[in-house]
Write a protein that holds these residues in place. Structure first.
Motif, PDB file in Angstrom:
ATOM      1  N   LEU A   1      10.526  -5.537   8.765  1.00 39.73           N
ATOM      2  CA  LEU A   1      10.899  -6.592   7.827  1.00 39.73           C
ATOM      3  C   LEU A   1       9.795  -7.638   7.664  1.00 39.73           C
ATOM      4  N   ASP A   2       8.737  -7.546   8.472  1.00 41.79           N
ATOM      5  CA  ASP A   2       7.745  -8.616   8.524  1.00 41.79           C
ATOM      6  C   ASP A   2       6.820  -8.671   7.308  1.00 41.79           C
ATOM      7  N   GLY A   3       6.605  -7.563   6.624  1.00 41.04           N
ATOM      8  CA  GLY A   3       5.665  -7.561   5.505  1.00 41.04           C
ATOM      9  C   GLY A   3       6.166  -6.692   4.374  1.00 41.04           C
ATOM     10  N   PRO A   4       5.562  -6.852   3.202  1.00 41.73           N
ATOM     11  CA  PRO A   4       6.012  -6.073   2.041  1.00 41.73           C
ATOM     12  C   PRO A   4       5.734  -4.596   2.229  1.00 41.73           C
ATOM     13  N   PRO A   5       6.468  -3.750   1.557  1.00 40.57           N
ATOM     14  CA  PRO A   5       6.245  -2.301   1.695  1.00 40.57           C
ATOM     15  C   PRO A   5       4.887  -1.908   1.135  1.00 40.57           C
ATOM     16  N   GLN A   6       4.259  -0.962   1.796  1.00 41.30           N
ATOM     17  CA  GLN A   6       2.975  -0.444   1.332  1.00 41.30           C
ATOM     18  C   GLN A   6       3.249   0.883   0.635  1.00 41.30           C
ATOM     19  N   THR A   7       3.442   0.810  -0.668  1.00 45.55           N
ATOM     20  CA  THR A   7       3.739   2.016  -1.439  1.00 45.55           C
ATOM     21  C   THR A   7       2.513   2.430  -2.235  1.00 45.55           C
ATOM     22  N   ASN A   8       1.385   2.510  -1.534  1.00 43.05           N
ATOM     23  CA  ASN A   8       0.144   2.903  -2.197  1.00 43.05           C
ATOM     24  C   ASN A   8       0.287   4.358  -2.641  1.00 43.05           C
ATOM     25  N   GLU A   9       0.272   4.581  -3.943  1.00 40.49           N
ATOM     26  CA  GLU A   9       0.653   5.873  -4.503  1.00 40.49           C
ATOM     27  C   GLU A   9      -0.475   6.460  -5.356  1.00 40.49           C
ATOM     28  N   PRO A  10      -1.100   7.560  -4.903  1.00 37.07           N
ATOM     29  CA  PRO A  10      -2.182   8.168  -5.693  1.00 37.07           C
ATOM     30  C   PRO A  10      -1.757   8.570  -7.100  1.00 37.07           C
ATOM     31  N   GLY A  11      -0.476   8.912  -7.290  1.00 28.99           N
ATOM     32  CA  GLY A  11      -0.004   9.339  -8.597  1.00 28.99           C
ATOM     33  C   GLY A  11      -0.168   8.280  -9.672  1.00 28.99           C
ATOM     34  N   ARG A  12      -0.252   6.999  -9.272  1.00 29.80           N
ATOM     35  CA  ARG A  12      -0.442   5.936 -10.257  1.00 29.80           C
ATOM     36  C   ARG A  12      -1.804   6.041 -10.948  1.00 29.80           C
ATOM     37  N   SER A  13      -2.740   6.741 -10.316  1.00 28.16           N
ATOM     38  CA  SER A  13      -4.056   6.897 -10.940  1.00 28.16           C
ATOM     39  C   SER A  13      -3.960   7.602 -12.291  1.00 28.16           C
ATOM     40  N   GLY A  14      -2.957   8.466 -12.464  1.00 24.50           N
ATOM     41  CA  GLY A  14      -2.806   9.162 -13.737  1.00 24.50           C
ATOM     42  C   GLY A  14      -2.515   8.206 -14.872  1.00 24.50           C
TER      43      GLY A  14
END
Length: 367
Positions: free
Chosen positions: A112-125
């Protein structure tokens, strides 16, 4: 401080978006939390007494990431049954959830301490749609500056292969091919050469660390196994050759980069995805001002571009838009996209202009 009712509403909103994004298991889990989360664990108390704005803080995704980590590590049979779809009734899901919170309380609280890290390679498209437009306007050579790079997986954009509705770009032998479901108009091809890629994050992650890799995988929704496989391959690419990612405030870093000499014949491009909502207002204003000032200095020999993929919550989708200098300083919307890059819809159509029927609040990070 949020009221308990506001916290529960945040989980209902996330349930709505999960259903809209074809994640029915996570939708059920969020519904069960909204209705059945109890205060008999430290985690439960902290969630229900959240000190900030729970939807803006992506509180549901923080908790769900921790729960998924337990399942991935085979630490809790009850939760595993929920994630496998073997428990479907909301009361039974809530019972398994609350039992897991009590049993694994100390492990879950830090999620709960930090925001989710949803680093998503698919966003590159989706971002590539904007970059190709910049290349059509100003020439093929591009220098990329990404803010909010997280673990730097989109800094591999020059090393991914792309198939965007039949328009191909990038090294054909890349271990990762970004191939979203293509909707709308065909993408006009453009000659493009990405000459450099740099990024910053206020709290960057080293994806090559096995513990960080496990954390990133926990934030991948369990219904989307292809995302997890792609993430693993992208991290392997980083282990083979790293990316240029530094710890810095986005505004500080961008101001310094925009002040650097720019090579003639190369377009300098600011790029970001699902970042803007997390920036403090002062930082966002400084970025706007620095980019506008650099745009005023831009010339045909040294252009400037801005490409973003950011959420429009009223439409439950991401909007890809661009602006560039000289000559194109107004924003142009090019496409819409799924938050994880599962699909990209090129062009804007009438149905894209009709907002969906939202729950009480439209503020939510799609994940």
């Amino acid at each position: 401080m949020a009221t308990e009712a506001e916290v529960r509403e945040a989980f209902r909103i996330q349930e709505f978006y999960c259903r809209h994004m074809d994640a029915p298991m996570y939708a059920r889990l969020c519904a069960a939390i909204a209705d059945g989360l109890r205060r008999d664990s430290r985690t439960g108390v902290r969630v229900l007494d959240w000190p900030g704005e729970p939807t803006r803080d992506a509180l549901p995704l923080r908790l769900c990431g921790g729960l998924h980590a337990l399942v991935r590590e085979r630490r809790d049979e009850g939760l595993a049954a929920v994630f496998a779809g073997k428990i479907m009734e909301l009361d039974a899901i809530a019972a398994a959830l609350n039992a897991a919170l009590v049993k694994h309380d100390e492990e879950l609280v830090p999620w709960l301490d930090g925001p989710p890290q949803t680093n998503e390679p698919g966003r590159s498209g989706a971002l590539m749609v904007g970059l190709m437009e910049i290349a059509r306007r100003h020439g093929p050579r591009i220098e990329l500056l990404e803010i909010g790079s997280s673990a730097g997986l989109n800094l591999l954009i020059d090393r991914y292969a792309f198939d965007l509705g039949g328009t191909r770009f990038g090294p054909p032998d890349s271990p990762v091919t970004i191939r979203p479901e293509w909707r709308g108009e065909p993408l006009a091809p453009a000659e493009m050469e990405i000459v450099s890629v740099r990024g910053c994050d206020i709290q960057p992650l080293d994806a090559t660390d096995p513990a960080v890799e496990a954390r990133l995988l926990a934030y991948v929704w369990p219904e989307t196994s292809a995302r997890a496989e792609r993430l693993t391959r992208a991290i392997a690419m980083q282990r083979e050759r790293g990316v240029e990612l530094v710890r810095a405030d986005a505004a500080d870093w961008l101001e310094a980069r925009l002040a650097e000499p720019q090579q003639a014949g190369v377009t300098r491009v600011l790029m970001h995805s699902v970042v803007w909502q997390y920036l403090p207002e002062d930082s966002a204003n400084r970025i706007r001002a620095a980019t506008a000032a650099a745009g005023a200095r831009a010339t045909a020999a040294r252009p400037l571009g801005w490409v973003m993929m950011e959420p429009n919550r009223a439409f439950a989708q991401q909007i890809v838009r661009v602006r560039s200098w000289p000559g194109h300083d107004g924003w142009e919307v090019l496409a819409t996209a799924h938050a994880h890059g599962t699909w990209v819809k090129n062009g804007i159509f009438e149905e894209d202009r009709r907002p969906i029927e939202l729950p009480k609040s439209a503020k939510v990070e799609a994940g």
